[in-house]
Design a protein around this motif. Structure first.
Motif, PDB file in Angstrom:
ATOM      1  N   ASN A  36       0.842  -1.405   0.005  1.00 53.54           N
ATOM      2  CA  ASN A  36      -0.059  -0.108   0.077  1.00 53.54           C
ATOM      3  C   ASN A  36       0.854   1.204  -0.049  1.00 53.54           C
ATOM      4  O   ASN A  36       0.113   2.372   0.430  1.00 53.54           O
ATOM      5  CB  ASN A  36      -1.029  -0.122   1.124  1.00 53.54           C
ATOM      6  CG  ASN A  36      -2.082  -0.919   1.111  1.00 53.54           C
ATOM      7  OD1 ASN A  36      -2.483  -1.427  -0.031  1.00 53.54           O
ATOM      8  ND2 ASN A  36      -2.403  -1.700   2.261  1.00 53.54           N
ATOM      9  N   LEU A  88      -2.972   2.729  -7.034  1.00 54.58           N
ATOM     10  CA  LEU A  88      -3.422   3.561  -5.961  1.00 54.58           C
ATOM     11  C   LEU A  88      -4.709   4.222  -6.395  1.00 54.58           C
ATOM     12  O   LEU A  88      -5.880   4.554  -5.610  1.00 54.58           O
ATOM     13  CB  LEU A  88      -2.633   4.266  -4.996  1.00 54.58           C
ATOM     14  CG  LEU A  88      -3.055   4.649  -3.677  1.00 54.58           C
ATOM     15  CD1 LEU A  88      -1.784   5.006  -2.638  1.00 54.58           C
ATOM     16  CD2 LEU A  88      -3.613   6.107  -3.733  1.00 54.58           C
ATOM     17  N   VAL A  99      -4.874   9.066   2.243  1.00 56.50           N
ATOM     18  CA  VAL A  99      -3.568   8.772   2.059  1.00 56.50           C
ATOM     19  C   VAL A  99      -2.447   9.316   3.153  1.00 56.50           C
ATOM     20  O   VAL A  99      -3.035  10.568   3.354  1.00 56.50           O
ATOM     21  CB  VAL A  99      -2.960   9.029   0.543  1.00 56.50           C
ATOM     22  CG1 VAL A  99      -3.738   7.912  -0.399  1.00 56.50           C
ATOM     23  CG2 VAL A  99      -3.148  10.286   0.227  1.00 56.50           C
ATOM     24  N   ASP A 130      -1.581   4.160   1.546  1.00 50.98           N
ATOM     25  CA  ASP A 130      -3.001   4.189   1.654  1.00 50.98           C
ATOM     26  C   ASP A 130      -3.272   3.819   3.225  1.00 50.98           C
ATOM     27  O   ASP A 130      -3.060   2.797   3.658  1.00 50.98           O
ATOM     28  CB  ASP A 130      -3.593   2.914   0.543  1.00 50.98           C
ATOM     29  CG  ASP A 130      -5.095   3.201   0.692  1.00 50.98           C
ATOM     30  OD1 ASP A 130      -5.587   3.729   1.606  1.00 50.98           O
ATOM     31  OD2 ASP A 130      -5.589   2.380  -0.196  1.00 50.98           O
TER      32      ASP A 130
END
Length: 360
Positions: free
Chosen positions: A149, A171, A228, A251
């Motif tokens: 992530n 993302l 984020v 994330d």
């Protein structure tokens, strides 16, 4: 590993000390915020983790002590308090920490929480070190894609053109051919609430040349909202001006949703506590009325006096719940307000109360 236990209540501190030692930790202790700051910021300190009780009595509390410690030292901090202490939890929301342990924990829960805090701290330290040392060019970004992530980018400060990692496209839910990665286009993918904040943030990093971080919301093409965390650092040219801005996005949507869920649960619990106090107050009022009716029908002066004493005690209880319902702090009732209200109630109960002079 050495645990620095900060707790003001002697019995709790002694028990927690013994529990930690039984788990093979070395333990040093402090019983107030000022001492904790002095010990933790000592250059010769051997502390590996701080287990911080937030309520430390008079003086500096655990939350403020943690802020002061983290200004000069990088420790993993695990907060310790009662799970239903809403104000305590709120005080820790903006403090970098690695966990929150309820005082009514089991030993296995505490052990697991501490081990997790150590792992997270080491992982976070490793990630920060990578970000400082690695320029996020396209090749550098690809080498960093094992970070779950996490997505890297860099921006040319002259052209405002951005180079993205493959993970950054994922993302944002787009393909390379669909997205012209100019800074202006990047801003369009930021939630309208945060666009100005992001532009000002990049401008400030370009001017200050200092590493910085920010949390923002993204609003993607399918109206999906993601949260984020972005760490950025400026690269300077020979003239000392920012020529590239390097960024790392992570994330954190799952974490933010969990925090929002926790806040909702805390709010629901607060409502339940307030409702419980309200019901108890009403029940006490009902009992008081029944006793008062009995007092009016009593023929014995002694019985009337005894029943009046009972009413006085019931009204005292109801006064406490009146104050609890008018405050956001269920842990304490202000003594002056309680005494003044209780005295007025007691005087009003007596016959010919207007002839009574109250000296307080």
């Amino acid at each position: 590993n050495t645990i620095f236990l900060v707790a003001d209540y002697f019995i709790d501190s002694k028990v927690e000390n013994q529990l930690l030692e039984s788990m093979a930790y070395s333990v040093i202790t402090a019983n107030n915020g000022k001492t904790a700051i002095e010990m933790a910021t000592n250059p010769e300190s051997t502390i590996d983790l701080i287990l911080m009780d937030i309520r430390l009595g008079e003086g500096i509390d655990g939350a403020d002590a943690s802020v002061e410690i983290l200004k000069s030292k990088d420790y993993p901090i695990v907060f310790l308090s009662t799970i239903n202490d809403i104000e305590t939890i709120r005080k820790t929301e903006n403090i970098p920490s690695y966990g929150f342990v309820s005082k009514n924990y089991y030993i296995n829960t505490l052990d697991s929480s501490l081990k997790m805090a150590f792992r997270l701290f080491e992982a976070n330290k490793t990630l920060r070190e990578r970000e400082r040392q690695q320029r996020l060019s396209e090749s550098g970004i690809k080498r960093g894609q094992f970070l779950a992530n996490t997505a890297g980018w860099e921006m040319d400060c002259t052209t405002k053109w951005m180079t993205w990692s493959d993970n950054a496209y994922r993302l944002f839910g787009t393909d390379k051919g669909e997205f012209n990665v100019a800074f202006e286009k990047f801003i369009e993918y930021i939630h309208p609430d945060d666009r100005t904040k992001m532009i000002e943030f990049i401008d400030e990093v370009s001017r200050s040349h200092e590493p910085a971080e920010i949390n923002i919301k993204l609003k993607l093409n399918n109206d999906t909202v993601k949260f984020v965390h972005i760490d950025v650092e400026a690269e300077l040219d020979s003239a000392g001006q920012a020529c590239f801005i390097h960024g790392m996005m992570q994330d954190i949507t799952h974490r933010v949703r969990e925090e929002e869920s926790m806040k909702l649960l805390l709010k629901e619990k607060e409502i339940m506590v307030r409702e419980a106090h309200h019901r108890i107050k009403n029940n006490v009022g009902t009992v008081t009325s029944l006793v008062r009716l009995q007092m009016y029908s009593a023929t014995s002066a002694e019985t009337q006096k005894d029943l009046q004493d009972v009413i006085s005690r019931l009204e005292s209880v109801r006064a406490v719940y009146d104050l609890l319902l008018s405050t956001d702090d269920y842990a304490a009732v202000p003594l002056r307000a309680y005494i003044e209200k209780l005295a007025d109630i007691m005087v009003s109960i007596f016959p010919k109360s207007e002839r009574i002079r109250l000296s307080m």
